[in-house]
Design a protein around this motif. Structure first.
Motif, PDB file in Angstrom:
ATOM      1  N   ASN A  89      72.121 -93.167 -91.117  1.00  0.00           N
ATOM      2  CA  ASN A  89      73.182 -94.130 -90.804  1.00  0.00           C
ATOM      3  C   ASN A  89      73.840 -93.808 -89.469  1.00  0.00           C
ATOM      4  OD1 ASN A  89      72.747 -95.597 -93.136  1.00  0.00           O
ATOM      5  ND2 ASN A  89      74.240 -94.456 -94.328  1.00  0.00           N
ATOM      6  N   ASP A  90      74.077 -92.525 -89.211  1.00  0.00           N
ATOM      7  CA  ASP A  90      74.652 -92.128 -87.921  1.00  0.00           C
ATOM      8  C   ASP A  90      73.718 -92.499 -86.772  1.00  0.00           C
ATOM      9  OD1 ASP A  90      76.840 -91.111 -89.258  1.00  0.00           O
ATOM     10  OD2 ASP A  90      76.164 -89.010 -89.146  1.00  0.00           O
ATOM     11  N   LEU A  91      72.436 -92.282 -86.957  1.00  0.00           N
ATOM     12  CA  LEU A  91      71.463 -92.609 -85.916  1.00  0.00           C
ATOM     13  C   LEU A  91      71.393 -94.122 -85.672  1.00  0.00           C
ATOM     14  CD1 LEU A  91      68.570 -90.110 -86.710  1.00  0.00           C
ATOM     15  CD2 LEU A  91      70.144 -90.041 -84.789  1.00  0.00           C
ATOM     16  N   HIS A  92      71.515 -94.901 -86.736  1.00  0.00           N
ATOM     17  CA  HIS A  92      71.530 -96.353 -86.566  1.00  0.00           C
ATOM     18  C   HIS A  92      72.751 -96.784 -85.749  1.00  0.00           C
ATOM     19  CE1 HIS A  92      68.036 -97.638 -88.788  1.00  0.00           C
ATOM     20  NE2 HIS A  92      68.398 -96.956 -89.860  1.00  0.00           N
ATOM     21  N   ALA A  93      73.893 -96.167 -86.016  1.00  0.00           N
ATOM     22  CA  ALA A  93      75.102 -96.494 -85.262  1.00  0.00           C
ATOM     23  C   ALA A  93      74.933 -96.126 -83.789  1.00  0.00           C
ATOM     24  CB  ALA A  93      76.306 -95.768 -85.856  1.00  0.00           C
ATOM     25  N   ILE A  94      74.326 -94.980 -83.523  1.00  0.00           N
ATOM     26  CA  ILE A  94      74.093 -94.548 -82.139  1.00  0.00           C
ATOM     27  C   ILE A  94      73.127 -95.506 -81.443  1.00  0.00           C
ATOM     28  CG2 ILE A  94      73.032 -92.717 -80.746  1.00  0.00           C
ATOM     29  CD1 ILE A  94      74.201 -90.710 -82.769  1.00  0.00           C
ATOM     30  N   ILE A  95      72.095 -95.931 -82.152  1.00  0.00           N
ATOM     31  CA  ILE A  95      71.122 -96.866 -81.575  1.00  0.00           C
ATOM     32  C   ILE A  95      71.801 -98.187 -81.228  1.00  0.00           C
ATOM     33  CG2 ILE A  95      69.111 -98.291 -82.130  1.00  0.00           C
ATOM     34  CD1 ILE A  95      68.003 -95.861 -83.673  1.00  0.00           C
ATOM     35  N   LYS A  96      72.661 -98.686 -82.109  1.00  0.00           N
ATOM     36  CA  LYS A  96      73.374 -99.932 -81.832  1.00  0.00           C
ATOM     37  C   LYS A  96      74.273 -99.789 -80.609  1.00  0.00           C
ATOM     38  CE  LYS A  96      73.427-101.819 -86.501  1.00  0.00           C
ATOM     39  NZ  LYS A  96      74.274-102.163 -87.662  1.00  0.00           N
ATOM     40  N   GLN A  97      74.968 -98.665 -80.521  1.00  0.00           N
ATOM     41  CA  GLN A  97      75.847 -98.426 -79.366  1.00  0.00           C
ATOM     42  C   GLN A  97      75.028 -98.349 -78.082  1.00  0.00           C
ATOM     43  OE1 GLN A  97      78.047 -94.800 -79.572  1.00  0.00           O
ATOM     44  NE2 GLN A  97      79.288 -95.255 -77.795  1.00  0.00           N
ATOM     45  N   ASN A  98      73.917 -97.639 -78.118  1.00  0.00           N
ATOM     46  CA  ASN A  98      73.066 -97.538 -76.931  1.00  0.00           C
ATOM     47  C   ASN A  98      72.490 -98.899 -76.544  1.00  0.00           C
ATOM     48  OD1 ASN A  98      73.509 -94.809 -76.646  1.00  0.00           O
ATOM     49  ND2 ASN A  98      71.623 -94.198 -77.670  1.00  0.00           N
ATOM     50  N   ARG A 100      73.952-101.804 -77.038  1.00  0.00           N
ATOM     51  CA  ARG A 100      75.043-102.540 -76.394  1.00  0.00           C
ATOM     52  C   ARG A 100      75.238-102.082 -74.953  1.00  0.00           C
ATOM     53  NH1 ARG A 100      79.504-101.129 -79.724  1.00  0.00           N
ATOM     54  NH2 ARG A 100      78.092-100.822 -81.411  1.00  0.00           N
ATOM     55  N   LEU A 101      75.209-100.763 -74.744  1.00  0.00           N
ATOM     56  CA  LEU A 101      75.365-100.239 -73.389  1.00  0.00           C
ATOM     57  C   LEU A 101      74.228-100.686 -72.480  1.00  0.00           C
ATOM     58  CD1 LEU A 101      76.582 -96.608 -74.168  1.00  0.00           C
ATOM     59  CD2 LEU A 101      77.921 -98.472 -73.192  1.00  0.00           C
ATOM     60  N   LEU A 102      73.023-100.707 -73.013  1.00  0.00           N
ATOM     61  CA  LEU A 102      71.870-101.154 -72.230  1.00  0.00           C
ATOM     62  C   LEU A 102      72.005-102.625 -71.861  1.00  0.00           C
ATOM     63  CD1 LEU A 102      69.108-100.371 -71.082  1.00  0.00           C
ATOM     64  CD2 LEU A 102      68.115-101.026 -73.262  1.00  0.00           C
TER      65      LEU A 102
END
Length: 169
Positions: A89-98, A100-102
């Protein structure tokens, strides 16, 4: 009276286990066969009772220890699964944030490229307008003859430039 002999398969059937397990138990406890007929090891009545007594006694305690060990193992595996789920779940949140940044970075790059194109188009138009509105002519320009250049050209042969061969054709 004829003595009865038992094979490993028969002993395993009596004990309610597999032939392989029975063979391993006999080998582990260094129990030797009474007779060897063809490829079969044969055990007499006394060895049968010794094997079954030891095998059954061992399996009862082993079963209770195994059940306890399996319960602890299952609990440990469940806790590890919960930890892994949290990490996922933490990795999914990080992927979503990345992601958005991309997306933001791509939008900024696109906006910057558009601004650069506008600036380049604007400066190119300005230079074209400046060149057509106020032409500055150099005195050394050989295209427009004046009195001094006519005299010089009469005395000298014209210079051939690099692209003069295109004009001849």
């Amino acid at each position: 009276m004829a003595e009865t002999y038992y094979t490993i398969k028969q002993l395993a059937d009596i004990a309610g286990t597999s032939k392989v397990t029975m063979f391993r138990y006999i080998k582990q406890n260094s129990i030797h066969e009474t007779k060897h007929k063809r490829n079969a090891n044969l055990y007499d009545e006394t060895q049968k009772s010794l094997i079954l007594k030891g095998f059954n006694g061992k399996t009862i305690s082993d079963v209770s220890e195994t059940v306890h060990d399996e319960t602890a193992l299952i609990q440990e595996l469940k806790s590890q699964l919960k930890a892994k789920d949290a990490q996922i779940n933490d990795l999914h949140a990080i992927i979503k944030q990345n992601q958005r940044l991309l997306d933001q970075q791509q939008q900024l790059n696109l906006a910057t490229n558009r601004q650069n194109e506008k600036l380049l188009d604007g400066s190119a138009n300005d230079t074209k307008q400046n060149a057509s509105e106020s032409p500055n002519k150099d005195d050394t320009d050989g295209l427009e003859p004046n009195e001094d250049s006519h005299k010089v050209e009469d005395n000298k042969t014209p210079k051939k430039g690099f692209f003069d061969w295109l004009k001849r054709g």
